[in-house]
Design a protein around this motif. Sequence first.
Motif, mmCIF file in Angstrom:
data_model
loop_
_atom_site.group_PDB
_atom_site.id
_atom_site.type_symbol
_atom_site.label_atom_id
_atom_site.label_comp_id
_atom_site.label_asym_id
_atom_site.label_seq_id
_atom_site.Cartn_x
_atom_site.Cartn_y
_atom_site.Cartn_z
ATOM 1 N N ALA A 272 -41.924 -64.783 86.932
ATOM 2 C CA ALA A 272 -40.859 -64.141 87.710
ATOM 3 C C ALA A 272 -40.973 -64.494 89.192
ATOM 4 O O ALA A 272 -39.961 -64.786 89.844
ATOM 5 N N ILE A 273 -42.179 -64.500 89.717
ATOM 6 C CA ILE A 273 -42.385 -64.881 91.115
ATOM 7 C C ILE A 273 -42.004 -66.340 91.322
ATOM 8 O O ILE A 273 -41.328 -66.685 92.299
ATOM 9 N N PHE A 274 -42.407 -67.207 90.412
ATOM 10 C CA PHE A 274 -42.086 -68.628 90.502
ATOM 11 C C PHE A 274 -40.573 -68.852 90.501
ATOM 12 O O PHE A 274 -40.040 -69.599 91.325
ATOM 13 N N ILE A 275 -39.866 -68.197 89.599
ATOM 14 C CA ILE A 275 -38.408 -68.330 89.524
ATOM 15 C C ILE A 275 -37.760 -67.773 90.788
ATOM 16 O O ILE A 275 -36.826 -68.369 91.333
ATOM 17 N N GLY A 276 -38.256 -66.647 91.275
ATOM 18 C CA GLY A 276 -37.731 -66.064 92.509
ATOM 19 C C GLY A 276 -37.878 -66.999 93.703
ATOM 20 O O GLY A 276 -36.950 -67.150 94.505
ATOM 21 N N VAL A 277 -39.024 -67.642 93.817
ATOM 22 C CA VAL A 277 -39.249 -68.596 94.913
ATOM 23 C C VAL A 277 -38.315 -69.786 94.774
ATOM 24 O O VAL A 277 -37.732 -70.249 95.767
ATOM 25 N N LEU A 278 -38.138 -70.294 93.561
ATOM 26 C CA LEU A 278 -37.212 -71.410 93.353
ATOM 27 C C LEU A 278 -35.783 -71.036 93.736
ATOM 28 O O LEU A 278 -35.074 -71.819 94.380
#
Length: 71
Positions: free
Chosen positions: A56-62
């Motif tokens: 979720a953090i990775f997708i949010g940063v992207l």
Amino acid sequence: MAGEQPKDALKRKLSFAQTMRAIAWAFFGVRKGAEHDKDMSLNPVHVIIAALIGAAIFIGVLVLIVRAVVG
């Protein structure tokens, strides 16, 4: 811990924070051999929760990066 037997160390479960750290390094694909051995005592439920949080953090940063570039 200094006098701890190897079997006792394997029975000990890692905390959720230690699991999050292991998952974070796994996202980068970097892990030391000694750290990999510690990962054998990870709690499977913690691993799933930590992986979902990390994803979720990775997708949010992207999404933030794409919005900054496009906007």
